[in-house]
Motif scaffolding. Structure first.
Motif, PDB file in Angstrom:
ATOM      1  N   MET A 177       0.704  -1.049  -0.114  1.00  0.00           N
ATOM      2  CA  MET A 177       0.058  -0.191   0.033  1.00  0.00           C
ATOM      3  C   MET A 177       0.886   1.109   0.033  1.00  0.00           C
ATOM      4  N   PRO A 178       1.756   1.420   0.683  1.00  0.00           N
ATOM      5  CA  PRO A 178       2.663   2.577   0.594  1.00  0.00           C
ATOM      6  C   PRO A 178       3.135   2.611  -0.740  1.00  0.00           C
ATOM      7  N   ARG A 179       3.398   1.868  -1.648  1.00  0.00           N
ATOM      8  CA  ARG A 179       4.069   2.165  -2.980  1.00  0.00           C
ATOM      9  C   ARG A 179       2.745   2.538  -3.902  1.00  0.00           C
ATOM     10  N   TYR A 180       1.683   1.886  -3.592  1.00  0.00           N
ATOM     11  CA  TYR A 180       0.474   2.716  -4.202  1.00  0.00           C
ATOM     12  C   TYR A 180       0.197   3.898  -4.007  1.00  0.00           C
ATOM     13  N   TRP A 181       0.248   4.498  -2.531  1.00  0.00           N
ATOM     14  CA  TRP A 181      -0.073   5.904  -2.387  1.00  0.00           C
ATOM     15  C   TRP A 181       1.005   6.589  -3.060  1.00  0.00           C
ATOM     16  N   VAL A 182       2.319   6.141  -3.010  1.00  0.00           N
ATOM     17  CA  VAL A 182       3.387   7.024  -3.760  1.00  0.00           C
ATOM     18  C   VAL A 182       3.207   7.253  -5.124  1.00  0.00           C
ATOM     19  N   THR A 183       2.425   6.169  -5.744  1.00  0.00           N
ATOM     20  CA  THR A 183       2.186   6.216  -7.191  1.00  0.00           C
ATOM     21  C   THR A 183       1.070   7.282  -7.382  1.00  0.00           C
ATOM     22  N   LEU A 207       4.650  17.386   2.014  1.00  0.00           N
ATOM     23  CA  LEU A 207       4.495  17.369   3.316  1.00  0.00           C
ATOM     24  C   LEU A 207       3.736  16.180   3.524  1.00  0.00           C
ATOM     25  N   ILE A 208       4.287  15.503   4.623  1.00  0.00           N
ATOM     26  CA  ILE A 208       3.643  14.201   4.987  1.00  0.00           C
ATOM     27  C   ILE A 208       2.780  14.896   6.303  1.00  0.00           C
ATOM     28  N   LEU A 209       1.494  14.400   6.593  1.00  0.00           N
ATOM     29  CA  LEU A 209       1.099  14.808   7.739  1.00  0.00           C
ATOM     30  C   LEU A 209       0.595  13.531   8.596  1.00  0.00           C
ATOM     31  N   GLY A 210       1.222  13.364   9.626  1.00  0.00           N
ATOM     32  CA  GLY A 210       1.463  12.339  10.527  1.00  0.00           C
ATOM     33  C   GLY A 210       2.137  11.192  10.141  1.00  0.00           C
ATOM     34  N   VAL A 211       2.981  10.819  11.138  1.00  0.00           N
ATOM     35  CA  VAL A 211       3.879   9.619  10.818  1.00  0.00           C
ATOM     36  C   VAL A 211       3.671   8.689  11.938  1.00  0.00           C
ATOM     37  N   ALA A 212       3.207   8.609  13.082  1.00  0.00           N
ATOM     38  CA  ALA A 212       2.691   7.497  13.779  1.00  0.00           C
ATOM     39  C   ALA A 212       1.776   6.624  13.167  1.00  0.00           C
ATOM     40  N   CYS A 267       2.630  19.189  -2.547  1.00  0.00           N
ATOM     41  CA  CYS A 267       1.730  17.971  -2.205  1.00  0.00           C
ATOM     42  C   CYS A 267       1.547  17.734  -0.825  1.00  0.00           C
ATOM     43  N   VAL A 268       0.489  17.478  -0.335  1.00  0.00           N
ATOM     44  CA  VAL A 268       0.256  17.313   1.081  1.00  0.00           C
ATOM     45  C   VAL A 268      -0.412  15.805   1.106  1.00  0.00           C
ATOM     46  N   VAL A 269       0.629  15.009   1.653  1.00  0.00           N
ATOM     47  CA  VAL A 269      -0.139  13.612   1.959  1.00  0.00           C
ATOM     48  C   VAL A 269      -0.549  13.315   3.488  1.00  0.00           C
ATOM     49  N   ILE A 270      -1.742  13.016   3.344  1.00  0.00           N
ATOM     50  CA  ILE A 270      -2.204  12.764   4.852  1.00  0.00           C
ATOM     51  C   ILE A 270      -2.159  11.061   5.259  1.00  0.00           C
ATOM     52  N   VAL A 271      -1.363  10.844   6.310  1.00  0.00           N
ATOM     53  CA  VAL A 271      -1.009   9.587   6.499  1.00  0.00           C
ATOM     54  C   VAL A 271      -1.781   9.088   7.675  1.00  0.00           C
ATOM     55  N   THR A 272      -1.522  10.034   8.865  1.00  0.00           N
ATOM     56  CA  THR A 272      -2.109   9.592  10.085  1.00  0.00           C
ATOM     57  C   THR A 272      -3.247  10.694  10.425  1.00  0.00           C
ATOM     58  N   ASP A 273      -4.391  10.238  10.589  1.00  0.00           N
ATOM     59  CA  ASP A 273      -5.538  11.239  10.867  1.00  0.00           C
ATOM     60  C   ASP A 273      -5.818  11.602  12.226  1.00  0.00           C
ATOM     61  N   HIS A 274      -4.660  12.236  12.894  1.00  0.00           N
ATOM     62  CA  HIS A 274      -4.955  12.792  14.324  1.00  0.00           C
ATOM     63  C   HIS A 274      -6.056  13.611  14.457  1.00  0.00           C
ATOM     64  N   ASP A 275      -6.895  13.561  15.503  1.00  0.00           N
ATOM     65  CA  ASP A 275      -8.080  14.119  15.768  1.00  0.00           C
ATOM     66  C   ASP A 275      -7.536  15.606  15.976  1.00  0.00           C
ATOM     67  N   LEU A 333      -2.390  20.650  -3.130  1.00  0.00           N
ATOM     68  CA  LEU A 333      -2.661  19.448  -3.603  1.00  0.00           C
ATOM     69  C   LEU A 333      -2.828  18.267  -2.337  1.00  0.00           C
ATOM     70  N   ILE A 334      -3.727  17.753  -2.361  1.00  0.00           N
ATOM     71  CA  ILE A 334      -3.714  16.531  -1.365  1.00  0.00           C
ATOM     72  C   ILE A 334      -4.026  15.185  -1.761  1.00  0.00           C
ATOM     73  N   VAL A 335      -3.294  14.309  -1.360  1.00  0.00           N
ATOM     74  CA  VAL A 335      -3.318  12.928  -1.377  1.00  0.00           C
ATOM     75  C   VAL A 335      -3.770  12.426  -0.091  1.00  0.00           C
ATOM     76  N   ASP A 336      -5.049  11.931   0.042  1.00  0.00           N
ATOM     77  CA  ASP A 336      -5.762  11.275   1.574  1.00  0.00           C
ATOM     78  C   ASP A 336      -5.527   9.935   1.416  1.00  0.00           C
ATOM     79  N   THR A 337      -4.617   9.283   2.312  1.00  0.00           N
ATOM     80  CA  THR A 337      -5.006   7.985   2.446  1.00  0.00           C
ATOM     81  C   THR A 337      -5.762   7.425   3.532  1.00  0.00           C
TER      82      THR A 337
END
Length: 430
Positions: free
Chosen positions: A307-313, A332-337, A396-404, A417-421
């Motif tokens: 899945m990480p490779r899918y989202w990078v694509t 920019l990666i949002l959330g790494v936990a 591009c902003v990649v949302i990886v961890t959806d902290h409240d 631009l947002i890629v929202d996993t």
């Protein structure tokens, strides 16, 4: 029977001393719950900083308030040390050490072996040992038991007691805790089960006895295999819907309206944490030694780790649509936990995404309110101090961890631009 009677009496009288080997996310909460029940608890950890923190009434685990640790330390019911010789004064000991995978995919039970060797050196009549570390079925009886029976007169169920009880800690939860989450427990003998039930029953609301330590070991692996396989399924649904031009989240939400026969799981960036990505592979490895292929586990692992490779694509495609290459783009990666509202980085898919983007020449940065900095496989980063500036500067902003704590509406307004996993931006109507 005398040893069992004496141990049960000590537990009932709250005069028993319990050692906890490994004072991490499992060991410290367990130590606190046992100490709150009136038992004297000694935490044992090779990390001197952890021992010192506990003795100073501090907590390094988010789910354990420092004031709770401080009150138990002040009451003389909780302490910590790096000295394993304290085991000679312990009536019971729980092993809560990590069980990672080797790079070859084989189970690494070296921490369990080391802890067991330390216990064996101080094993005495009447002692109760409970393994909590997740492992493959048979570890307790095939590995630990022989190490403890090095003395000819030590017989399980007669003059010492051995159990397995899988940890069920879910970091960040407030509804289900160490105290009220049902505790599965299996003993090497019936007397072992009685002793283990007495100890954990003194502090926990519900004990679930099973017929053997092998059954208890398998319970944990089933629980996490269930999650891994179902997450793999919905991740593949996402991949299939992508090919079909369908909205996977719309379909999953609609399916979830069925009041029976369906349990909702959602796609994401991949698996992370201490359990779900690793534990099913312990079972798969065990079955390989018996000439059996755990096909569901192998397939789910293959999908989830891809899945990480899918989202990078997806990032690459979205940037191409905007007329930009990945190389030299500010991402920019949002959330790494590995999941929201905690600081745990173990097996986090965000790390794979960061590495893959870096390999493509992207200018990577991240923001995470729970992780101020990290160093992983030659990538050393500090969380962006000004989120607003980081959002406006990123290509591009990649949302990886959806902290409240994130304001998704504000993020959607500022990001180009947002890629929202995690599907959080559309979910909140931004």
């Amino acid at each position: 029977m005398q040893h069992k009677t004496e141990l049960l009496q000590k537990i009932e009288d709250r005069t028993a001393t319990v050692g906890i080997i490994g004072m991490g996310y499992v060991g410290l909460p367990l130590a606190v719950v046992l100490a709150e029940a009136g038992l004297t608890v000694v935490g044992i950890d090779l990390d001197e900083d952890k021992a010192q923190a506990i003795n100073q009434g501090e907590s390094y685990i988010e789910d354990v308030p420092a004031k709770t640790v401080r009150s138990l330390v002040d009451a003389g019911r909780l302490s910590a040390t790096t000295d394993f010789s304290v085991l000679q004064n312990c009536d019971a000991v729980s092993i809560c050490v990590p069980t990672p995978l080797r790079k070859t995919g084989d189970p690494d039970i070296s921490y369990i072996l080391d802890a067991t060797q330390k216990i064996a050196a101080h094993l005495h009549p009447g002692m109760l040992i409970i393994l909590e570390s997740t492992t493959y079925p048979g570890t307790t009886t095939e590995v630990i038991l022989p190490m403890l029976m090095h003395q000819e007169d030590m017989v399980p169920g007669e003059n010492f007691f051995l159990c397995f009880s899988p940890e069920r800690v879910d970091p960040g939860r407030e509804d289900w805790t160490t105290r009220n989450t049902p505790k599965v427990l299996g003993g090497v003998t019936a007397n072992c089960l009685v002793a283990g039930t007495a100890l954990y029953g003194a502090a926990m609301e519900t004990i679930v006895p099973v017929s053997s330590t092998e059954s208890a070991e398998m319970v944990k692996l089933l629980e996490n295999t269930f999650r891994a396989v179902n997450i793999g399924l919905v991740n593949e649904v996402l991949l299939m819907c992508d090919k079909l031009g369908l909205d996977a989240w719309e379909i999953i939400d609609a399916a979830a309206t069925k009041p029976f026969g369906f349990m909702k799981f959602t796609p994401g960036p991949g698996l992370g944490g201490h359990c779900i990505p690793i534990d099913p592979l312990y079972l798969s490895w065990k079955l390989k030694t018996m000439n059996y292929t755990a096909r569901f586990i192998e397939l789910a692992s293959e999908i989830n780790t891809s899945m990480p490779r899918y989202w990078v694509t997806r990032v690459q495609d979205e940037l191409n649509e905007a007329g930009k290459p990945v190389k030299d783009s500010k991402i920019l990666i949002l959330g790494v936990a590995y999941k929201k509202n905690i600081s745990d980085l173990r097996e986090s898919p965000a790390l794979d995404i960061l590495h893959l983007l870096a390999e493509k020449g992207a200018l990577i940065s991240y923001h995470d309110p729970y992780v101020p900095s990290f160093n992983h496989d030659e990538i050393e980063l500090v969380s962006e101090p000004d989120l607003n500036s980081a959002l406006t500067e990123a290509d591009c902003v990649v949302i990886v961890t959806d902290h409240d704590s994130y304001d998704w509406e504000a993020i959607a307004e500022k990001a180009r631009l947002i890629v929202d996993t995690r599907h959080v931006v559309e979910r909140c109507g931004c």
